[in-house]
Write a protein that holds these residues in place. Structure first.
Motif, PDB file in Angstrom:
ATOM      1  N   ASP A 144       0.602  -1.246   0.005  1.00 47.13           N
ATOM      2  CA  ASP A 144       0.087   0.534   0.058  1.00 47.13           C
ATOM      3  C   ASP A 144       1.217   1.349   0.273  1.00 47.13           C
ATOM      4  OD1 ASP A 144       1.198  -0.105   2.391  1.00 47.13           O
ATOM      5  OD2 ASP A 144      -0.629   0.030   3.219  1.00 47.13           O
ATOM      6  N   PHE A 145       1.888   0.676  -0.114  1.00 44.50           N
ATOM      7  CA  PHE A 145       2.845   2.504  -0.201  1.00 44.50           C
ATOM      8  C   PHE A 145       3.090   3.520   1.112  1.00 44.50           C
ATOM      9  CE2 PHE A 145       1.483   0.737  -4.623  1.00 44.50           C
ATOM     10  CZ  PHE A 145       3.065   0.353  -4.723  1.00 44.50           C
ATOM     11  N   THR A 146       2.723   3.026   2.213  1.00 40.73           N
ATOM     12  CA  THR A 146       2.743   3.612   3.428  1.00 40.73           C
ATOM     13  C   THR A 146       4.107   3.165   3.707  1.00 40.73           C
ATOM     14  OG1 THR A 146       1.746   1.580   4.095  1.00 40.73           O
ATOM     15  CG2 THR A 146       0.540   2.678   3.659  1.00 40.73           C
TER      16      THR A 146
ATOM     17  N   LEU B 278       7.238   7.895  -4.064  1.00 40.40           N
ATOM     18  CA  LEU B 278       6.395   7.679  -3.666  1.00 40.40           C
ATOM     19  C   LEU B 278       4.884   9.793  -3.335  1.00 40.40           C
ATOM     20  CD1 LEU B 278       7.100   6.011   0.232  1.00 40.40           C
ATOM     21  CD2 LEU B 278       5.650   5.424  -2.428  1.00 40.40           C
TER      22      LEU B 278
ATOM     23  N   ASN C 112       1.429  12.141  -2.648  1.00 39.70           N
ATOM     24  CA  ASN C 112      -0.197  12.012  -2.112  1.00 39.70           C
ATOM     25  C   ASN C 112      -0.982  12.763  -3.000  1.00 39.70           C
ATOM     26  OD1 ASN C 112       0.660  14.748  -1.313  1.00 39.70           O
ATOM     27  ND2 ASN C 112       0.299  14.346   0.100  1.00 39.70           N
TER      28      ASN C 112
ATOM     29  N   TYR D  23      -3.798   9.066  -4.420  1.00 39.05           N
ATOM     30  CA  TYR D  23      -4.421   7.719  -3.652  1.00 39.05           C
ATOM     31  C   TYR D  23      -6.120   6.943  -3.785  1.00 39.05           C
ATOM     32  CZ  TYR D  23      -5.758  11.023   0.232  1.00 39.05           C
ATOM     33  OH  TYR D  23      -6.241  12.360   0.630  1.00 39.05           O
ATOM     34  N   CYS D  24      -5.568   5.717  -3.234  1.00 40.27           N
ATOM     35  CA  CYS D  24      -6.768   4.795  -2.684  1.00 40.27           C
ATOM     36  C   CYS D  24      -6.861   4.972  -1.455  1.00 40.27           C
ATOM     37  CB  CYS D  24      -6.794   3.727  -3.326  1.00 40.27           C
ATOM     38  SG  CYS D  24      -7.426   3.537  -5.425  1.00 40.27           S
TER      39      CYS D  24
ATOM     40  N   CYS E  19       0.505   6.555  -2.264  1.00 36.06           N
ATOM     41  CA  CYS E  19       0.327   6.141  -3.840  1.00 36.06           C
ATOM     42  C   CYS E  19       1.835   6.637  -4.731  1.00 36.06           C
ATOM     43  CB  CYS E  19      -0.637   5.925  -4.924  1.00 36.06           C
ATOM     44  SG  CYS E  19      -0.475   7.289  -6.082  1.00 36.06           S
ATOM     45  N   CYS E  20       2.147   5.259  -5.759  1.00 34.84           N
ATOM     46  CA  CYS E  20       3.292   5.080  -6.481  1.00 34.84           C
ATOM     47  C   CYS E  20       3.120   6.137  -7.423  1.00 34.84           C
ATOM     48  CB  CYS E  20       3.977   4.121  -6.362  1.00 34.84           C
ATOM     49  SG  CYS E  20       5.498   3.760  -7.429  1.00 34.84           S
TER      50      CYS E  20
ATOM     51  N   ASP F 262      -1.828   2.108  -6.698  1.00 35.60           N
ATOM     52  CA  ASP F 262      -1.589   1.644  -5.344  1.00 35.60           C
ATOM     53  C   ASP F 262      -2.413   0.584  -4.962  1.00 35.60           C
ATOM     54  OD1 ASP F 262      -2.122   2.478  -2.769  1.00 35.60           O
ATOM     55  OD2 ASP F 262      -3.701   3.754  -2.972  1.00 35.60           O
ATOM     56  N   ASN F 263      -2.633   0.056  -3.928  1.00 32.76           N
ATOM     57  CA  ASN F 263      -2.772  -1.282  -3.483  1.00 32.76           C
ATOM     58  C   ASN F 263      -2.884  -2.267  -4.993  1.00 32.76           C
ATOM     59  OD1 ASN F 263      -3.408   0.876  -1.239  1.00 32.76           O
ATOM     60  ND2 ASN F 263      -5.803   0.456  -2.102  1.00 32.76           N
TER      61      ASN F 263
END
Length: 217
Positions: free
Chosen positions: A22-24, A43, A45, A48-49, A54-55, A208-209
């Motif tokens: 989730d790219f956190t 990365l 913001n 994002y989902c 997200c990337c 994302d995700n």
């Protein structure tokens, strides 16, 4: 089994989860290969989902180059795999490719899907290396400024694709064989995500995700 993300209730639930990205954190577990002038992978913001990040993959100003990110994972004794992710594109996107490569029993199984934003067509690559159109999207289905839901499922043991999800569309692609390359390879599973550039334009893709599953049904 890793639980699915709690705010992703619309995702297809087939299979047991091996990996959730989730790219956190950071991108240290990915091999990053930006290509073309002005390209990068980072990365952000900006879109994002979930989890406010997200990337962002930017393909630079060079014709037919790929800005790509790769994740290497150990191979397991499984028969089916699924790769799902969310994708948003802007700045006149071109083509985005996602792939699962698995080295198993002295053979390399390669499964690809490619979304061509210019035509709204989704392709898979068959055992002859040909790009086969399986969906052509129109209207809001192909709209680029929203996160798309995409999932590809394959059967490594039989050497066939299983199905493709694109938003609310499910396509049975089980009649198509995977591309298989024989040889002595390091046993592993590889995830590839790649955004292409066309002519001299900048192309921006947001991912994302990313979820890898096995025991798909």
């Amino acid at each position: 089994m890793i639980p699915r993300l709690t705010n992703a209730s619309s995702w297809q639930k087939g299979g047991e989860t091996l990996l959730v990205e989730d790219f956190t954190g950071d991108l240290v577990n990915w091999v990053l290969s930006p290509s073309g002038g002005g390209s990068f992978i980072k990365l952000t913001n900006q879109h994002y989902c979930s989890n406010n990040v997200c990337c962002h993959l930017r393909s630079g100003t060079q014709d037919d180059v790929q800005t790509q990110m790769v994740r290497y994972l150990p191979v397991m004794e499984f028969s089916t795999l699924g790769l799902e992710f969310r994708l948003l594109a802007e700045s006149t996107p071109y083509k985005f490719t996602a792939a699962i490569f698995t080295a198993y029993d002295n053979e390399y199984y390669l499964s690809y899907l490619q979304y061509d934003f210019t035509t709204g067509t989704v392709y898979i690559v068959d055992d002859n290396g040909d790009y086969i159109p399986v969906i052509t999207l129109t209207g809001t289905q192909a709209y680029q400024y929203a996160f798309l839901y995409i999932k590809l499922s394959v059967n490594i043991k039989t050497g066939y694709y299983m199905y493709l999800y694109f938003n609310d569309i499910k396509v049975d692609i089980s009649s198509y064989k995977l591309f298989v390359q024989p040889g002595a390879f390091v046993k592993r599973t590889v995830i590839l995500l790649s955004g292409a550039c066309q002519a001299s334009s900048i192309h921006d893709y947001f991912v994302d995700n990313v979820i890898l599953t096995h025991n798909e049904f």
